[in-house]
Design a protein around this motif. Structure first.
Motif, PDB file in Angstrom:
ATOM      1  N   ALA A 195       0.835  -1.207   0.000  1.00 44.82           N
ATOM      2  CA  ALA A 195       0.000   0.000   0.000  1.00 44.82           C
ATOM      3  C   ALA A 195       0.870   1.258   0.000  1.00 44.82           C
ATOM      4  O   ALA A 195       0.538   2.258  -0.642  1.00 44.82           O
ATOM      5  CB  ALA A 195      -0.917  -0.004   1.216  1.00 44.82           C
ATOM      6  N   THR A 196       1.985   1.216   0.716  1.00 42.70           N
ATOM      7  CA  THR A 196       2.904   2.364   0.729  1.00 42.70           C
ATOM      8  C   THR A 196       3.480   2.607  -0.663  1.00 42.70           C
ATOM      9  O   THR A 196       3.611   3.755  -1.102  1.00 42.70           O
ATOM     10  CB  THR A 196       4.043   2.121   1.733  1.00 42.70           C
ATOM     11  N   ILE A 197       3.817   1.524  -1.350  1.00 47.01           N
ATOM     12  CA  ILE A 197       4.332   1.655  -2.720  1.00 47.01           C
ATOM     13  C   ILE A 197       3.274   2.294  -3.613  1.00 47.01           C
ATOM     14  O   ILE A 197       3.576   3.192  -4.410  1.00 47.01           O
ATOM     15  CB  ILE A 197       4.745   0.283  -3.276  1.00 47.01           C
ATOM     16  N   TYR A 198       2.037   1.838  -3.493  1.00 50.07           N
ATOM     17  CA  TYR A 198       0.959   2.405  -4.300  1.00 50.07           C
ATOM     18  C   TYR A 198       0.829   3.908  -4.051  1.00 50.07           C
ATOM     19  O   TYR A 198       0.720   4.707  -4.988  1.00 50.07           O
ATOM     20  CB  TYR A 198      -0.371   1.721  -3.962  1.00 50.07           C
ATOM     21  N   GLY A 199       0.814   4.278  -2.771  1.00 55.16           N
ATOM     22  CA  GLY A 199       0.593   5.683  -2.437  1.00 55.16           C
ATOM     23  C   GLY A 199       1.707   6.589  -2.904  1.00 55.16           C
ATOM     24  O   GLY A 199       1.468   7.605  -3.567  1.00 55.16           O
ATOM     25  N   ILE A 200       2.948   6.222  -2.570  1.00 53.92           N
ATOM     26  CA  ILE A 200       4.088   7.061  -2.938  1.00 53.92           C
ATOM     27  C   ILE A 200       4.335   7.007  -4.440  1.00 53.92           C
ATOM     28  O   ILE A 200       4.643   8.027  -5.076  1.00 53.92           O
ATOM     29  CB  ILE A 200       5.339   6.630  -2.161  1.00 53.92           C
ATOM     30  N   ALA A 226       1.687   9.064  -6.334  1.00 52.13           N
ATOM     31  CA  ALA A 226       1.878  10.497  -6.125  1.00 52.13           C
ATOM     32  C   ALA A 226       3.032  11.036  -6.959  1.00 52.13           C
ATOM     33  O   ALA A 226       2.891  12.047  -7.659  1.00 52.13           O
ATOM     34  CB  ALA A 226       2.124  10.780  -4.645  1.00 52.13           C
ATOM     35  N   ASN A 227       4.178  10.353  -6.897  1.00 56.07           N
ATOM     36  CA  ASN A 227       5.400  10.896  -7.493  1.00 56.07           C
ATOM     37  C   ASN A 227       5.615  10.512  -8.953  1.00 56.07           C
ATOM     38  O   ASN A 227       6.434  11.142  -9.633  1.00 56.07           O
ATOM     39  CB  ASN A 227       6.615  10.449  -6.667  1.00 56.07           C
ATOM     40  N   LEU A 228       4.897   9.518  -9.419  1.00 56.00           N
ATOM     41  CA  LEU A 228       5.061   9.103 -10.813  1.00 56.00           C
ATOM     42  C   LEU A 228       3.869   9.473 -11.699  1.00 56.00           C
ATOM     43  O   LEU A 228       3.996   9.456 -12.921  1.00 56.00           O
ATOM     44  CB  LEU A 228       5.302   7.597 -10.880  1.00 56.00           C
ATOM     45  N   VAL A 229       2.742   9.806 -11.075  1.00 53.20           N
ATOM     46  CA  VAL A 229       1.554  10.127 -11.869  1.00 53.20           C
ATOM     47  C   VAL A 229       0.930  11.458 -11.451  1.00 53.20           C
ATOM     48  O   VAL A 229       0.929  12.427 -12.215  1.00 53.20           O
ATOM     49  CB  VAL A 229       0.490   9.000 -11.775  1.00 53.20           C
ATOM     50  N   PHE A 230       0.397  11.538 -10.242  1.00 59.54           N
ATOM     51  CA  PHE A 230      -0.431  12.684  -9.856  1.00 59.54           C
ATOM     52  C   PHE A 230       0.329  14.006  -9.857  1.00 59.54           C
ATOM     53  O   PHE A 230      -0.106  14.986 -10.480  1.00 59.54           O
ATOM     54  CB  PHE A 230      -1.064  12.444  -8.487  1.00 59.54           C
ATOM     55  N   LEU A 231       1.467  14.076  -9.162  1.00 57.98           N
ATOM     56  CA  LEU A 231       2.217  15.334  -9.105  1.00 57.98           C
ATOM     57  C   LEU A 231       2.820  15.719 -10.456  1.00 57.98           C
ATOM     58  O   LEU A 231       2.765  16.896 -10.842  1.00 57.98           O
ATOM     59  CB  LEU A 231       3.301  15.247  -8.023  1.00 57.98           C
ATOM     60  N   PRO A 232       3.398  14.758 -11.227  1.00 60.66           N
ATOM     61  CA  PRO A 232       3.850  15.141 -12.578  1.00 60.66           C
ATOM     62  C   PRO A 232       2.715  15.642 -13.461  1.00 60.66           C
ATOM     63  O   PRO A 232       2.912  16.583 -14.236  1.00 60.66           O
ATOM     64  CB  PRO A 232       4.449  13.831 -13.115  1.00 60.66           C
ATOM     65  N   PHE A 233       1.540  15.014 -13.378  1.00 60.47           N
ATOM     66  CA  PHE A 233       0.396  15.484 -14.149  1.00 60.47           C
ATOM     67  C   PHE A 233       0.064  16.929 -13.775  1.00 60.47           C
ATOM     68  O   PHE A 233      -0.165  17.781 -14.645  1.00 60.47           O
ATOM     69  CB  PHE A 233      -0.828  14.595 -13.901  1.00 60.47           C
ATOM     70  N   ALA A 234       0.018  17.205 -12.477  1.00 63.25           N
ATOM     71  CA  ALA A 234      -0.332  18.548 -12.021  1.00 63.25           C
ATOM     72  C   ALA A 234       0.663  19.583 -12.534  1.00 63.25           C
ATOM     73  O   ALA A 234       0.271  20.651 -13.027  1.00 63.25           O
ATOM     74  CB  ALA A 234      -0.382  18.578 -10.494  1.00 63.25           C
ATOM     75  N   ASN A 235       1.948  19.273 -12.433  1.00 64.74           N
ATOM     76  CA  ASN A 235       2.965  20.234 -12.878  1.00 64.74           C
ATOM     77  C   ASN A 235       2.957  20.425 -14.386  1.00 64.74           C
ATOM     78  O   ASN A 235       3.183  21.533 -14.887  1.00 64.74           O
ATOM     79  CB  ASN A 235       4.344  19.782 -12.403  1.00 64.74           C
ATOM     80  N   LYS A 236       2.706  19.357 -15.134  1.00 61.90           N
ATOM     81  CA  LYS A 236       2.621  19.487 -16.595  1.00 61.90           C
ATOM     82  C   LYS A 236       1.438  20.395 -16.967  1.00 61.90           C
ATOM     83  O   LYS A 236       1.570  21.280 -17.823  1.00 61.90           O
ATOM     84  CB  LYS A 236       2.462  18.099 -17.232  1.00 61.90           C
TER      85      LYS A 236
END
Length: 246
Positions: free
Chosen positions: A188-193, A196-206
């Motif tokens: 679950a920790t792997i899923y969350g981190i 966040a760092n490979l999909v959600f935050l890069p999407f937001a910054n793009k």
């Protein structure tokens, strides 16, 4: 199509899968239905509580920009504005009326219409800048939906890990279940981190970058329309607008 986005997502997937194999965890260790429910569904639940419906719909509407951002048309826009200024000098502002129907962007149409209607330059600037600011605010709020998901998912990953460890503690009497249980808990920790760092935050910054680019192009257009309204020379307008390219 933004090739860097596709390459980045593929590399992210390869990094996780190959990394799991090289570390000896195996691919099966990366799948956990319980972790998926806690992290992904939980993240969606949190963002639903945070986000107004209109903003969430807008986020779904602009997420395609991550893969196919609107083409940067600054140079073409400068050429178009210079052409309009030439028409205005030869035929007057009413000569631009035929240009309005051919424009797809409502923002461009509104600016040209105000120009043709003979609106004062300050009125044109105020109206278009208000429109531009409102659109930028709405698009940034939509981009922040993914930023919010990137903030919530790691915490939900920790919650998933804690819940998994609780389940492990209940099976202390059976040592055969401890190793598997602890491994499942940290999935679950792997899923969350990872999400966040490979999909959600890069999407937001793009998306924020795309919004900033669109705003700069609209600022260019406003400056060009105001220059036309003041009757400036096309060559001077072109020189002024070239500064936006840098």
């Amino acid at each position: 199509m933004d090739i860097l986005t596709l390459v980045g997502l593929v590399l992210a997937l390869v990094a996780l899968l190959v990394g799991a194999v090289l570390k000896g965890a195996g691919l099966s260790a990366l799948w956990s239905s319980a972790a998926f429910v806690i992290v992904i569904i939980g993240t969606l639940a949190a963002i639903f509580v945070q986000t107004p419906m209109s903003t969430f719909k807008r986020a779904l509407g602009i997420v395609a920009w991550v893969f196919k951002p609107p083409a940067s048309g600054a140079e073409a826009l400068i050429a178009q504005v210079v052409e309009w200024s030439g028409v205005a000098r030869k035929q007057g502002l009413l000569g631009l009326e035929n240009q309005i129907a051919s424009q797809d962007d409502p923002f461009v149409k509104r600016g040209l219409q105000m120009l043709v209607d003979g609106s004062e330059p300050d009125a044109i600037r105020d109206t278009l800048e208000t429109d531009m600011s409102t659109t930028e605010h709405a698009d940034l709020a939509a981009a922040k939906v993914f930023e919010g998901m990137g903030i919530y998912s790691p915490t939900l990953g920790i919650i998933g890990a804690v819940l998994g460890l609780i389940a492990v503690m209940k099976n202390l009497a059976d040592p055969s279940k401890l190793g598997h249980g602890i491994a499942a808990a940290f999935t679950a920790t792997i899923y969350g981190i990872g999400a966040a760092n490979l999909v959600f935050l890069p999407f937001a910054n793009k998306l924020k970058g795309v919004v900033a680019q669109r705003t700069r192009e609209r600022e260019l257009l406003v400056a060009g329309l105001i220059a036309i309204a003041h009757g400036e020379n096309p060559r001077n307008i072109e020189a002024k607008l070239q500064a936006f390219l840098h």
